[in-house]
Design a protein around this motif. Structure first.
Motif, short mmCIF file in Angstrom:
data_model
loop_
_atom_site.label_atom_id
_atom_site.label_comp_id
_atom_site.label_asym_id
_atom_site.label_seq_id
_atom_site.Cartn_x
_atom_site.Cartn_y
_atom_site.Cartn_z
N VAL A 79 0.85 -1.19 0.00
CA VAL A 79 0.00 0.00 0.00
C VAL A 79 0.88 1.24 0.00
O VAL A 79 1.85 1.32 0.76
N ASP A 80 0.56 2.22 -0.85
CA ASP A 80 1.37 3.44 -0.94
C ASP A 80 0.80 4.61 -0.16
O ASP A 80 1.52 5.57 0.15
N LEU A 81 -0.51 4.58 0.14
CA LEU A 81 -1.13 5.71 0.83
C LEU A 81 -2.25 5.21 1.72
O LEU A 81 -3.01 4.31 1.36
N VAL A 82 -2.35 5.80 2.91
CA VAL A 82 -3.47 5.53 3.82
C VAL A 82 -4.09 6.87 4.21
O VAL A 82 -3.47 7.92 4.07
N TYR A 83 -5.33 6.81 4.69
CA TYR A 83 -6.00 8.06 5.06
C TYR A 83 -7.01 7.79 6.15
O TYR A 83 -7.50 6.68 6.32
N GLY A 84 -7.34 8.84 6.89
CA GLY A 84 -8.24 8.70 8.02
C GLY A 84 -9.62 9.27 7.74
O GLY A 84 -9.80 10.10 6.85
N ASP A 85 -10.60 8.81 8.51
CA ASP A 85 -11.94 9.38 8.44
C ASP A 85 -11.91 10.83 8.89
O ASP A 85 -11.11 11.23 9.75
N VAL A 86 -12.82 11.63 8.35
CA VAL A 86 -12.85 13.06 8.64
C VAL A 86 -14.29 13.49 8.91
O VAL A 86 -15.21 13.12 8.17
N SER A 87 -14.47 14.26 9.98
CA SER A 87 -15.76 14.88 10.25
C SER A 87 -15.65 16.38 10.07
O SER A 87 -14.57 16.96 10.18
N LEU A 88 -16.78 17.03 9.81
CA LEU A 88 -16.81 18.45 9.49
C LEU A 88 -17.43 19.25 10.63
O LEU A 88 -18.50 18.93 11.12
N SER A 89 -16.71 20.31 11.04
CA SER A 89 -17.22 21.24 12.05
C SER A 89 -17.23 22.64 11.46
O SER A 89 -16.40 22.99 10.63
N PHE B 49 -17.33 13.44 6.37
CA PHE B 49 -17.05 13.71 4.95
C PHE B 49 -17.50 12.53 4.10
O PHE B 49 -17.35 11.37 4.48
N GLU B 50 -18.02 12.83 2.92
CA GLU B 50 -18.52 11.78 2.04
C GLU B 50 -17.42 10.78 1.69
O GLU B 50 -17.65 9.57 1.65
N HIS B 51 -16.19 11.30 1.45
CA HIS B 51 -15.13 10.37 1.06
C HIS B 51 -14.80 9.38 2.16
O HIS B 51 -14.28 8.31 1.91
N SER B 52 -15.10 9.73 3.41
CA SER B 52 -14.80 8.84 4.53
C SER B 52 -15.76 7.66 4.60
O SER B 52 -15.55 6.74 5.40
N GLN B 53 -16.81 7.68 3.80
CA GLN B 53 -17.80 6.62 3.85
C GLN B 53 -17.64 5.60 2.72
O GLN B 53 -18.39 4.63 2.65
#
Length: 205
Positions: free
Chosen positions: A121-131, A147-151
């Motif tokens: 795996v070359d990239l990982v990312y975390g879930d994000v919430s919006l405030s 965030f939509e991308h987190s779903q």
């Protein structure tokens, strides 16, 4: 100095760029130095000709943390500043840190651990919430939605949502194959273009 025992060979380079960042900078710096793996990181800050006292605040943190690097430039566009930070980075892994975002204290360590355990795996990312409230902390906030991308799961098709969002960590070596962020045609979609290029080159996220 507070961090005289910090590694001279950081595993992770945290890169951030800003212009006139006084509103968010103090909370951002507190959030960064509280990261559980900060002693194994370097924080590279590229200041795009800010007109406030950002430098003074950063210098006060540098007096305590020798792994904070400050670069001031007259370039105002974010993409050249981002590429400048990458070229200055000495870590094996890179991660973005936007000064108006707040990460959990374990965020960088968790992303790093997954990459360490996932050699394909070359990239990982975390879930994000919006405030919508400035400078709320990760632990105490009034976030409204995820965030939509987190779903969505990673797939080539789902990359239309720019899945990594603002919380990616990736292997620095990928730039040897994919180049740097596009400075000419993508002022505000440079990250999306970069991630799409990585996927096109065969990277998994």
């Amino acid at each position: 100095m507070e961090n005289t025992r910090r590694s001279s060979n950081p595993k992770i380079s945290i890169i951030s760029t800003f212009h006139d960042g006084n509103t968010f900078l103090l909370g951002f710096l507190k959030n960064m130095v509280e990261q559980t793996i900060f002693k194994d990181c370097e924080l590279i800050l590229v200041d795009a000709d800010s007109q406030g006292n950002e430098k003074d605040l950063i210098v006060s943190y540098q007096e305590k943390y020798s792994n904070i690097k400050y670069i001031r430039t007259q370039m105002l566009k974010p993409t050249p500043c981002l590429n400048r930070a990458i070229k200055e980075a000495t870590g094996q892994y890179l991660t973005l840190a936007l000064i108006d975002d707040r990460k959990s204290k374990t965020c960088i360590e968790e992303l790093y651990t997954v990459l360490q355990q996932s050699p394909l795996v070359d990239l990982v990312y975390g879930d994000v919430s919006l405030s919508f409230v400035s400078n709320e902390t990760f632990d105490q906030n009034t976030h409204q939605k995820k965030f939509e991308h987190s779903q969505l799961p990673f797939s080539r098709e789902n990359m239309v949502k720019c899945l990594p969002g603002p919380m990616p960590m990736w292997r620095k070596i990928i730039h040897d194959k994919c180049g740097f962020f596009d400075e000419d045609g993508c002022d505000f979609a440079d990250d999306w273009e970069m991630w799409l290029g990585m996927v096109h080159a065969g990277s998994s996220f």
